[in-house]
Structures are given as structure tokens and as C-alpha cells.
Scaffold this active site. Sequence first.
Site, mmCIF file in Angstrom:
data_model
loop_
_atom_site.group_PDB
_atom_site.id
_atom_site.type_symbol
_atom_site.label_atom_id
_atom_site.label_comp_id
_atom_site.label_asym_id
_atom_site.label_seq_id
_atom_site.Cartn_x
_atom_site.Cartn_y
_atom_site.Cartn_z
ATOM 1 N N GLU A 142 22.510 6.720 59.731
ATOM 2 C CA GLU A 142 21.651 5.915 60.584
ATOM 3 C C GLU A 142 22.300 4.617 60.740
ATOM 4 O O GLU A 142 22.028 3.575 59.811
ATOM 5 C CB GLU A 142 20.224 5.717 59.864
ATOM 6 C CG GLU A 142 19.397 4.982 60.813
ATOM 7 C CD GLU A 142 17.805 4.590 60.314
ATOM 8 O OE1 GLU A 142 17.627 5.032 59.074
ATOM 9 O OE2 GLU A 142 17.132 4.172 60.897
ATOM 10 N N LYS A 201 20.994 9.672 63.239
ATOM 11 C CA LYS A 201 19.831 8.945 63.428
ATOM 12 C C LYS A 201 19.995 7.545 64.358
ATOM 13 O O LYS A 201 20.422 6.718 63.461
ATOM 14 C CB LYS A 201 19.217 8.656 62.104
ATOM 15 C CG LYS A 201 17.863 8.024 62.437
ATOM 16 C CD LYS A 201 16.788 8.176 61.355
ATOM 17 C CE LYS A 201 15.727 7.202 61.616
ATOM 18 N NZ LYS A 201 14.668 7.300 60.448
#
Length: 322
Positions: A167, A209
Site C-alpha cells: 500500500e 492497494k
Amino acid sequence: MTSFLSLRAIAKQLMAPGKGLLAVDDFPAGIEKRFAAVGVVATPQTRRDYREMLFSTLGFADSVSGVILYDETFWNAKFPAVLKGIKLDMGQKPLALSDGELISEGLDGLAQRIAGYKAAGASFAKWRAVLKVSAVLPSRNAISANTHALARYAAICQQMGLLPIVEPDILMDGDHTIERCAEVTRIVLDELFEQLELAGVDLAATVLKPNMITAGSKTKSESQRVADLTTQVLINHVPTGIGGIAFLSGGQTEIEATENLNLIAKKIHATFSFNRALQDTALKTWAGRPENIEAAQQAFAHRLKMNALAAQGQWSLNLEQA
Ligand code: 13P
């Protein structure tokens, strides 16, 4: 050499059509603030009550493929039958000699921590890197340090048998333009995938992500523009072999995040991995009162359903009022 086949299968499960991920992995200090905003005192018991309320919502597993947990919830909450993920970064600390930039810590002893979670049923993990945006930020140093840490984390996860979610969260905070966000996202993704390759990470056994491409939070971004720029950047800067793409919501309102995901999912296979944009109304409705649980679960079930539709490009604003 580790076999990545079982991890690739987990990526497929996480990305199952019409499903997405629920992030409930706030650090205690983070949830304390969100609870305080609705008049709830954060204690181990209230945190557990809140999370169990979400998990026991009717239809939960129809829309959720996996849940990202913080350590405390991982060990103490009653859990639904979906894939279990664990947040492995230990938070963001000041990056030395930088202009207020951040580095996510938690690599030391990571393999041993993973062994414990894996033995207790974790299938996947998350590591969040945070990058601030301005005319001059993020610096090359912050991009390099954070993407390097993401790649080291991902390699350790795969070696230990967990699927890594990577992420790189390019923050919405500030007054930057949507074009600036696109520019930064391109640079960060290029560097991230270079680092992942250097580290020998299997991309098909990795889920990205990313942030959606929006202007800084002081400016409202038009949905079609968000979707066009986001898909353009992802198509050009994420290798096609990636195991999946599951967006963070980043401070967008619930409807904005759903509307943007819906437009994006018409063009690329992607889903949600939201925290705030799935929970804001449910948390406000609950406000720590047992008598509000049913209404809060209804609000949460509705958000899940709306985003499950959006992940297939089948959402429309009319459905919000239905
Ligand atoms: P938001 O959807 O609230 O951005 O949170 C996603 C997340 O998991 C941040 O690490």
C-alpha cells in the site's frame, strides 16, 4: 524456493468478483480519535464490540473476501469465515533528515512475527507506506526508502507464506491538483515495481492497494476525471501480472469512493479495500449504544452491498436511495 502457487490462489480469492476487503486495522490511537468523534471511549472492550458488530452483520461474507486486522483484533475477536489478514507495519515515524516526511517501520523481527500470525490462520498481510504531496514532496529519499521497505516486507511475507498487500498511500491532504497526484503516483508506482522486482517478489502473489488519483482534499474532484486518470496511470504503471488491485478510500466520502470505484471497475478489474468509506456511517450510527446496533449493521450492510456492486461497475446513485 518457496512455491507461490498457494499465494496466487489467495490473490484470486481476495479478488473474487463482487467482493472486496474490509480494513479494520486502525492503530489504537487512530481508532481512539474516531471513537471520540462519536462520543465513544476506546477501550479493548469497545474496540472489540465495534468490530464484532461489523463482522456479525448479515450478508458480510457475501461482499467481503478478506479482512485486514490490527494485532489486538486478530487475537481477540470472534471472526467471520473470510480470509484473515494482518497489518504488519508498525506505523509511520519521522524520516531522518527529511522535511517532515514519514517512513513505515516494522521490518526488524518481521519473519518471526509472521510465523505467529501464520500459525494462527492469517492468509495475507498489509504494509502501508505514507507519502505526503506538495510542489516538492514526496522527496526522492522518501519514495526510495518507503518503496524499498514495501519490497522487503513483501519478500519476507512471500518467503514465510503470506500474500502481501503493498500500500503506497499518496495522501489527499493538501491543496495539490489532480494532475500533481497523478504525477506523484506514476513516479511512486514505477519505483515500487522496480524495488519489488529487485527483491524477487512474485507479482501474481501480490495485491496492490493504491490511492485513487484525486486532487488534494481541499478541492472536490470530478468522478469521471478521477476514474480516467486512475485507470490511465494504473494501466501504464502497474505490470499486468499483478495479483490484484484493491483501492484505499483515503478520506473520500462514502459516496465519492463508491462512485469512483464504479467508474474505474468498468475499465479495469479492481475492488475496494476501504476503511473509512465503508465504516463512517456505521460508526456514527452505532455511537457505542447497544440499541443502535441493528441500525448500524443495516447501514454497514448497505455500504458493503453498494461497493460490491461498484467493484463490478454495476452501481448507480439510484441504488443508494432504494
Ligand atoms: P481508508 O480506506 O480509510 O483510506 O483506509 C484504508 C487503509 O487500510 C489505510 O491503511
